[in-house]
Design an enzyme around this catalytic site. Structure first.
Site, PDB file in Angstrom:
ATOM      1  NE  ARG A 168      -2.828   1.318   3.438  1.00  0.00           N
ATOM      2  CZ  ARG A 168      -3.798   1.498   4.352  1.00  0.00           C
ATOM      3  NH1 ARG A 168      -5.055   1.654   3.963  1.00  0.00           N
ATOM      4  NH2 ARG A 168      -3.520   1.498   5.647  1.00  0.00           N
ATOM      5  CG  ASP A 449      -4.951   2.924  11.026  1.00  0.00           C
ATOM      6  OD1 ASP A 449      -5.910   3.643  11.410  1.00  0.00           O
ATOM      7  OD2 ASP A 449      -5.053   2.130  10.075  1.00  0.00           O
TER       8      ASP A 449
END
Length: 535
Positions: A168, A449
């Site tokens: 990613r 996150d």
């Protein structure tokens, strides 16, 4: 390092200059490829970001997102994506995490099908770790990666059957300030993509896999078209057949859910799946409706996938993907295992309930953040799939059409002082970790996150803006928030201990939290201001 032979009209430079220790990653050949990509595509990114701002201005003025009339033919016509490689047809369970060396090994060895190595939401892009992350992934692909824990002496090595690796890259809004094109930082997304692709495509293809990517934060099909152009150019530049690069796009912004067909269409040679990036999607809901007092979310803890607007999003993603031959991935379970048996049983029950809903909706797989939850989540999809690799046969074609009204429906639930104070402590702890170089942090039983921290701070900003009342009758104002922040900093100091508090950057994080939460305008991403504090 002489790149003059590759330079045309644009100037490439590095701040600071590349060292000998970095030249194993930043080779002349890799940088020449990066230079070509950046020269050709970087200038279009500000245009795409400006289009986001223009669209948000319309929402701020009262517009509600809806399906685009000008692309109705794409939604109505019959077409499908190019296809899905064999090693991506079974994605019943994926694990995600930053490309830190021990984590890469543990994730690839976990009882999962895919590991998404993350340079985005669970990663703080300090220059040294960015380059080390690239080294780690190259070593993993070569099957030579290992790690010795200096504290315990424990040795970590890759098993015989590692998970499929997907990278990613950073979102289009993030820059890489150490690499300059004509004096301006290049998009972090191009840096991450170019290095991973150039360094690893041969070995990945020799392994029977390929250069696979997750694309985050897209808001419009024009952004997907930009990525398609990048992919086509990269394939042509290295003599690869069309469709060698494969991408999964995260549908984690509210505008993007109305353009899923268009995103698939514009990437149809390269795309294999869409993913329900639920946490960023909730953040995007807040951001999109920041000026709409009737669409203010309740406590973060009660905004679950059972809520009508989120369940509609999940079902529409499944229907849209499967109609086009693409897979539909479920979202992240952010829980982490607990050492307390009673609490851990509660966590596993939550995981089972969450993943059962996704499997029932027709998703082909799902995400976890911790290897300790892999068996529980995977068992749900094992039961749902039986002897199938995926649920592409679940078309949902007989469902009633999902409307814009369903996708934007206000969410019921309480706003509580307890929830607000919890959000303050979570956001401050995460910001402190991020500006200290750690983007993936266990806090109060969840793996936090950037996305979950964004919800925490943006939610309070919205409550302040609209002076919402809490369940105890108190009104949320900037002054009330500041008082809560000061009190929760004292709580936090007691929780973690004075030594840890003083050694960390908690005061700086609290100041950043205060500025983000009480500013007149809602900042797009906390990582934009945080990045200026990183090396």
């Amino acid at each position: 390092m002489d790149l003059q032979a590759q330079q045309t009209s644009s100037q490439f430079s590095f701040n600071p200059a590349i060292t000998d220790q970095e030249s194993d990653v930043l080779t002349d050949e890799a940088l020449a490829f990066l230079h070509k990509l950046a020269s050709r595509f970087a200038h279009r990114v500000p245009e795409l970001l400006a289009a986001r701002e223009a669209r948000q201005a319309q929402f701020d003025a009262g517009d509600i997102p809806d399906f685009l009339p000008q692309t109705a033919s794409i939604r109505e016509d019959a077409w499908s994506i190019r296809g899905i490689p064999a090693d991506l047809q079974d994605r019943r369970l994926e694990i995600t995490g930053p490309p830190e060396r021990k984590m890469v090994i543990n994730a690839l060895n976990a009882n999962v099908k895919v590991f998404m190595a993350d340079f985005e939401d669970s990663f703080s892009p300090v220059w040294g770790p960015v380059l080390q992350g690239q080294r780690n992934l190259t070593d993993a692909i070569a099957r030579t990666i290992s790690y010795n824990n200096p504290a315990t002496g424990k040795h970590y090595a890759l098993g015989d059957d590692p998970a499929v690796l997907i990278c990613r890259v950073r979102g289009l809004h993030l820059k890489e300030k150490h690499v300059l094109l004509d004096g301006k930082p290049i998009p972090g997304a191009l840096f991450d993509f170019a290095l991973y692709f150039f360094r690893n495509h041969k070995a990945l293809l020799e392994n029977g896999s390929g250069p696979y990517f997750y694309l985050p934060k897209l808001q419009a099909h024009q952004e997907a078209a930009w990525w398609n152009d990048v992919f086509c150019f990269a394939e042509d530049e290295l003599g690869l057949s069309r469709g060698t690069i494969k991408a999964t796009v995260l549908i984690e912004t509210l505008p993007a859910v109305f353009e899923m067909d268009e995103i698939l269409f514009n990437l149809k040679d390269h795309i294999v799946a869409l993913n329900c990036g639920r946490w960023d999607y909730i953040f995007s809901y807040i951001k999109t409706f920041r000026n709409h007092p009737d669409r203010v979310l309740p406590d973060r803890q009660v905004v679950t996938m059972e809520k009508p607007f989120l369940n509609a999003y999940s079902r529409l993603l499944v229907r849209t993907c499967h109609r086009r031959g693409a897979m539909a991935m479920g979202g992240m379970a952010a829980f982490i295992p607990s050492k307390d048996p009673e609490k851990n049983a509660w966590v596993l029950d939550k995981i089972t309930t969450d993943k059962s809903l996704e499997a029932k909706n027709g998703h082909d797989g799902t995400w976890v953040a911790h290897p300790g939850l892999a068996d529980t989540a995977k068992s749900v999809f094992d039961a749902a799939l039986g002897d199938r690799k995926n649920q592409l046969d679940v078309t949902r074609e007989h469902d009633a059409p999902i409307t814009a009204k369903e996708l934007t429906e206000p969410c019921e639930g309480d706003r509580t002082e307890e929830g607000m104070r919890h959000n303050i402590r979570v956001a401050v702890q995460y910001i402190e970790a991020w500006i200290s170089g750690n983007g993936c942090v266990p806090i109060y039983g969840l793996m936090e996150d950037a996305a979950t921290a964004e919800i925490s701070r943006a939610s309070i900003w919205q409550w302040i803006k609209h002076e919402k009342a809490l369940s105890n009758g108190k009104t949320v104002t900037a002054d009330f928030f500041r008082a809560c922040l000061e009190e929760e900093m004292a709580v936090l100091q007691e929780e973690i201990g004075e030594d840890v508090f003083n050694r960390g950057k908690y005061v700086q994080a609290a100041s950043m939290m205060e500025q983000l939460t009480t500013s007149d305008e809602l900042a797009d991403f906390l990582t934009l201001s945080g990045y200026e504090l990183l090396d």
